[in-house]
Design a protein around this motif. Structure first.
Motif, PDB file in Angstrom:
ATOM      1  N   VAL A  24       0.849  -1.194   0.000  1.00  0.00           N
ATOM      2  CA  VAL A  24       0.000   0.000   0.000  1.00  0.00           C
ATOM      3  C   VAL A  24       0.887   1.247   0.000  1.00  0.00           C
ATOM      4  O   VAL A  24       1.415   1.640   1.047  1.00  0.00           O
ATOM      5  N   PRO A  25       1.083   1.858  -1.171  1.00  0.00           N
ATOM      6  CA  PRO A  25       1.901   3.080  -1.201  1.00  0.00           C
ATOM      7  C   PRO A  25       1.084   4.299  -0.772  1.00  0.00           C
ATOM      8  O   PRO A  25      -0.047   4.486  -1.231  1.00  0.00           O
ATOM      9  N   THR A  26       1.643   5.120   0.110  1.00  0.00           N
ATOM     10  CA  THR A  26       0.942   6.321   0.594  1.00  0.00           C
ATOM     11  C   THR A  26       1.939   7.463   0.777  1.00  0.00           C
ATOM     12  O   THR A  26       3.144   7.253   0.769  1.00  0.00           O
ATOM     13  N   MET A  27       1.358   8.654   0.996  1.00  0.00           N
ATOM     14  CA  MET A  27       2.191   9.797   1.370  1.00  0.00           C
ATOM     15  C   MET A  27       1.997  10.138   2.850  1.00  0.00           C
ATOM     16  O   MET A  27       2.362  11.231   3.300  1.00  0.00           O
ATOM     17  N   GLY A  28       1.411   9.206   3.606  1.00  0.00           N
ATOM     18  CA  GLY A  28       1.266   9.412   5.044  1.00  0.00           C
ATOM     19  C   GLY A  28       0.074  10.283   5.401  1.00  0.00           C
ATOM     20  O   GLY A  28      -0.807  10.504   4.581  1.00  0.00           O
ATOM     21  N   LEU A  30      -2.119   9.295   7.530  1.00  0.00           N
ATOM     22  CA  LEU A  30      -3.057   8.209   7.216  1.00  0.00           C
ATOM     23  C   LEU A  30      -4.440   8.457   7.811  1.00  0.00           C
ATOM     24  O   LEU A  30      -4.570   8.956   8.930  1.00  0.00           O
ATOM     25  N   HIS A  31      -5.464   8.118   7.034  1.00  0.00           N
ATOM     26  CA  HIS A  31      -6.852   8.233   7.486  1.00  0.00           C
ATOM     27  C   HIS A  31      -7.570   6.935   7.125  1.00  0.00           C
ATOM     28  O   HIS A  31      -6.941   5.984   6.626  1.00  0.00           O
ATOM     29  N   ASN A  32      -8.879   6.924   7.354  1.00  0.00           N
ATOM     30  CA  ASN A  32      -9.626   5.681   7.134  1.00  0.00           C
ATOM     31  C   ASN A  32      -9.641   5.219   5.681  1.00  0.00           C
ATOM     32  O   ASN A  32      -9.913   4.053   5.412  1.00  0.00           O
ATOM     33  N   GLY A  33      -9.399   6.146   4.744  1.00  0.00           N
ATOM     34  CA  GLY A  33      -9.301   5.749   3.337  1.00  0.00           C
ATOM     35  C   GLY A  33      -8.088   4.852   3.156  1.00  0.00           C
ATOM     36  O   GLY A  33      -8.176   3.743   2.609  1.00  0.00           O
ATOM     37  N   HIS A  34      -6.939   5.326   3.655  1.00  0.00           N
ATOM     38  CA  HIS A  34      -5.715   4.504   3.596  1.00  0.00           C
ATOM     39  C   HIS A  34      -5.944   3.176   4.330  1.00  0.00           C
ATOM     40  O   HIS A  34      -5.537   2.113   3.858  1.00  0.00           O
ATOM     41  N   LEU A  35      -6.594   3.297   5.497  1.00  0.00           N
ATOM     42  CA  LEU A  35      -6.785   2.109   6.332  1.00  0.00           C
ATOM     43  C   LEU A  35      -7.620   1.045   5.609  1.00  0.00           C
ATOM     44  O   LEU A  35      -7.383  -0.153   5.785  1.00  0.00           O
ATOM     45  N   SER A  36      -8.555   1.472   4.798  1.00  0.00           N
ATOM     46  CA  SER A  36      -9.377   0.491   4.075  1.00  0.00           C
ATOM     47  C   SER A  36      -8.505  -0.286   3.079  1.00  0.00           C
ATOM     48  O   SER A  36      -8.689  -1.485   2.876  1.00  0.00           O
ATOM     49  N   LEU A  37      -7.526   0.395   2.460  1.00  0.00           N
ATOM     50  CA  LEU A  37      -6.592  -0.292   1.549  1.00  0.00           C
ATOM     51  C   LEU A  37      -5.727  -1.278   2.348  1.00  0.00           C
ATOM     52  O   LEU A  37      -5.505  -2.423   1.938  1.00  0.00           O
ATOM     53  N   ILE A  38      -5.263  -0.801   3.493  1.00  0.00           N
ATOM     54  CA  ILE A  38      -4.386  -1.618   4.338  1.00  0.00           C
ATOM     55  C   ILE A  38      -5.121  -2.886   4.791  1.00  0.00           C
ATOM     56  O   ILE A  38      -4.596  -3.997   4.727  1.00  0.00           O
ATOM     57  N   TYR A 142      -2.361  -1.923  -3.742  1.00  0.00           N
ATOM     58  CA  TYR A 142      -3.705  -1.406  -3.462  1.00  0.00           C
ATOM     59  C   TYR A 142      -3.747   0.102  -3.702  1.00  0.00           C
ATOM     60  O   TYR A 142      -2.921   0.841  -3.143  1.00  0.00           O
ATOM     61  N   PHE A 143      -4.702   0.527  -4.538  1.00  0.00           N
ATOM     62  CA  PHE A 143      -4.844   1.955  -4.857  1.00  0.00           C
ATOM     63  C   PHE A 143      -6.309   2.354  -4.729  1.00  0.00           C
ATOM     64  O   PHE A 143      -7.207   1.567  -5.055  1.00  0.00           O
ATOM     65  N   GLY A 144      -6.535   3.599  -4.308  1.00  0.00           N
ATOM     66  CA  GLY A 144      -7.905   4.088  -4.131  1.00  0.00           C
ATOM     67  C   GLY A 144      -8.495   4.583  -5.444  1.00  0.00           C
ATOM     68  O   GLY A 144      -7.799   5.203  -6.256  1.00  0.00           O
ATOM     69  N   LYS A 145      -9.785   4.320  -5.621  1.00  0.00           N
ATOM     70  CA  LYS A 145     -10.483   4.832  -6.797  1.00  0.00           C
ATOM     71  C   LYS A 145     -10.655   6.351  -6.709  1.00  0.00           C
ATOM     72  O   LYS A 145     -11.039   6.990  -7.666  1.00  0.00           O
ATOM     73  N   LYS A 146     -10.382   6.903  -5.536  1.00  0.00           N
ATOM     74  CA  LYS A 146     -10.468   8.364  -5.385  1.00  0.00           C
ATOM     75  C   LYS A 146      -9.523   9.055  -6.363  1.00  0.00           C
ATOM     76  O   LYS A 146      -9.841  10.097  -6.908  1.00  0.00           O
ATOM     77  N   ASP A 147      -8.344   8.462  -6.573  1.00  0.00           N
ATOM     78  CA  ASP A 147      -7.396   8.999  -7.548  1.00  0.00           C
ATOM     79  C   ASP A 147      -7.561   8.202  -8.839  1.00  0.00           C
ATOM     80  O   ASP A 147      -6.703   7.401  -9.210  1.00  0.00           O
ATOM     81  N   ALA A 148      -8.689   8.433  -9.490  1.00  0.00           N
ATOM     82  CA  ALA A 148      -9.093   7.568 -10.603  1.00  0.00           C
ATOM     83  C   ALA A 148      -8.119   7.630 -11.775  1.00  0.00           C
ATOM     84  O   ALA A 148      -7.773   6.601 -12.362  1.00  0.00           O
ATOM     85  N   CYS A 170      -9.588   0.144  -4.918  1.00  0.00           N
ATOM     86  CA  CYS A 170     -10.382   0.130  -3.673  1.00  0.00           C
ATOM     87  C   CYS A 170     -11.371   1.293  -3.655  1.00  0.00           C
ATOM     88  O   CYS A 170     -11.053   2.399  -4.115  1.00  0.00           O
ATOM     89  N   GLU A 171     -12.546   1.026  -3.089  1.00  0.00           N
ATOM     90  CA  GLU A 171     -13.632   2.024  -3.080  1.00  0.00           C
ATOM     91  C   GLU A 171     -13.243   3.282  -2.306  1.00  0.00           C
ATOM     92  O   GLU A 171     -12.434   3.222  -1.377  1.00  0.00           O
ATOM     93  N   ILE A 172     -13.884   4.388  -2.668  1.00  0.00           N
ATOM     94  CA  ILE A 172     -13.635   5.664  -1.983  1.00  0.00           C
ATOM     95  C   ILE A 172     -14.286   5.630  -0.594  1.00  0.00           C
ATOM     96  O   ILE A 172     -15.456   5.279  -0.475  1.00  0.00           O
ATOM     97  N   VAL A 173     -13.521   6.001   0.413  1.00  0.00           N
ATOM     98  CA  VAL A 173     -14.068   6.078   1.770  1.00  0.00           C
ATOM     99  C   VAL A 173     -14.433   7.531   2.056  1.00  0.00           C
ATOM    100  O   VAL A 173     -13.662   8.444   1.751  1.00  0.00           O
ATOM    101  N   ARG A 174     -15.629   7.725   2.605  1.00  0.00           N
ATOM    102  CA  ARG A 174     -16.155   9.072   2.844  1.00  0.00           C
ATOM    103  C   ARG A 174     -16.501   9.289   4.312  1.00  0.00           C
ATOM    104  O   ARG A 174     -16.736   8.316   5.037  1.00  0.00           O
ATOM    105  N   ALA A 180     -15.251  13.089   0.752  1.00  0.00           N
ATOM    106  CA  ALA A 180     -14.251  12.036   0.546  1.00  0.00           C
ATOM    107  C   ALA A 180     -13.055  12.291   1.462  1.00  0.00           C
ATOM    108  O   ALA A 180     -12.573  13.427   1.549  1.00  0.00           O
ATOM    109  N   LEU A 181     -12.592  11.268   2.147  1.00  0.00           N
ATOM    110  CA  LEU A 181     -11.441  11.449   3.036  1.00  0.00           C
ATOM    111  C   LEU A 181     -10.210  11.786   2.207  1.00  0.00           C
ATOM    112  O   LEU A 181      -9.996  11.231   1.136  1.00  0.00           O
ATOM    113  N   SER A 182      -9.421  12.719   2.726  1.00  0.00           N
ATOM    114  CA  SER A 182      -8.185  13.134   2.065  1.00  0.00           C
ATOM    115  C   SER A 182      -7.252  13.689   3.127  1.00  0.00           C
ATOM    116  O   SER A 182      -7.707  14.333   4.086  1.00  0.00           O
TER     117      SER A 182
END
Ligand code: AMP
Length: 273
Positions: A24-28, A30-38, A142-148, A170-174, A180-182
């Protein structure tokens, strides 16, 4: 949980692992959107590695690279509680050398929408994702659909460069109210937070209009524009899943993408149809 800052050490660790690796690549921050990928990665792999790296090459001059939120201690705690196996937190001097080959994202798809507003952004994204894939050698990423658009371009890179990794969208977490979480939501004050809700609201209005049979892109864009009054709209895009602009929305093959500025904060959101 192991924490690696050195590339050679994580590569050695990676070699020692037997089984599937979820990455799961991230820029830190972290919020629940990242956590759903994790969580998805942990459920579907023997080991999960999370990277935290604020990648300088994907920021344009004048963007928020210097003030991008850093929450190292909290991020480590979140990963630990989620039972991540290892975090990779490299420094930029180790990730980049002064002179090196560059990845150029295909301009037809990387210089429209998000890439039109942020020219070169996706070159930087592909560059870092390729480096991270080469270091981690994951089974799945794992990548979020938020960054389509990012997801599309990474998928294209994986196919074109014959990379051995399975991408999991992975689905967008809101938030409960739809935002949308960001990591950038931290920048919003109370008033801006309320205004920002109009972004997800606009997508809901678009969805309602489609339920009533409206599929013309122009009409849907107008509905979105009206709902987003008071925000500085950067773009409203309606594309098929290959990021070709379309005049008519097709079920199961379209994405509506929005970017807007709320005060100084730039937010994106989208709806997969
Ligand atoms: P970032 O740290 O912003 O680079 O994001 C790391 C990953 O988390 C990317 O694949 C994002 O698409 C994903 N992500 C960010 N926000 C969300 C969200 N609200 N829901 C799902 N995934 C997200």
């Amino acid at each position: 949980m192991k924490i690696f800052r050195s590339i050679s050490e994580i590569q050695e660790y990676r070699k020692s692992l037997k089984g599937s690796i979820g990455f799961v690549p991230t820029m830190g921050a972290l919020h629940n959107g990242h956590l759903s990928l994790i969580r998805k990665s942990i459920d579907n792999n023997d080991f999960t590695i999370v990277s935290i790296f604020i990648n300088p090459t994907q920021f344009l001059p004048g963007e928020d690279l210097d003030k991008y939120p850093k929450r190292e201690a909290a991020d480590i705690k979140i990963c630990e509680l989620a039972k991540v196996d290892a975090i990779f937190m490299p420094i930029k001097e180790d990730m980049y050398s002064a002179i090196e080959p560059k990845i150029l994202a295909p301009s037809q798809k990387a210089y429209i929408l998000e890439g039109f507003k942020r020219p070169g952004h996706f070159d930087g994204v592909l560059q870092i994702v390729l480096k991270l894939f080469n270091i981690i050698n994951p089974t799945r990423a794992y990548f979020g659909k938020k960054d389509a658009q990012q997801l599309y371009l990474i998928k294209d890179m994986v196919q074109s460069l014959f990379l051995h990794v399975e991408l999991i969208p992975c689905e967008i977490v809101r938030e409960n109210d739809g935002l949308a979480l960001s990591s950038r939501n931290i920048y919003l004050n109370k008033e801006e937070r309320t205004k920002a809700l109009n972004i997800s609201k606009a997508l809901k209005m678009a969805s309602k209009a489609m339920m009533k049979g409206e599929f013309q892109s122009i009409a849907i864009k107008n509905i979105i524009r009206k709902t987003m009054q008071g925000l500085y709209i950067e773009y409203i895009g309606i594309v098929d899943r290959d990021f070709n602009k379309i005049d008519k929305i097709e079920l199961n093959n379209s994405i509506i993408l929005l970017a807007a500025k709320v005060g100084n904060t730039r937010l994106i959101d989208n709806l997969w149809i």
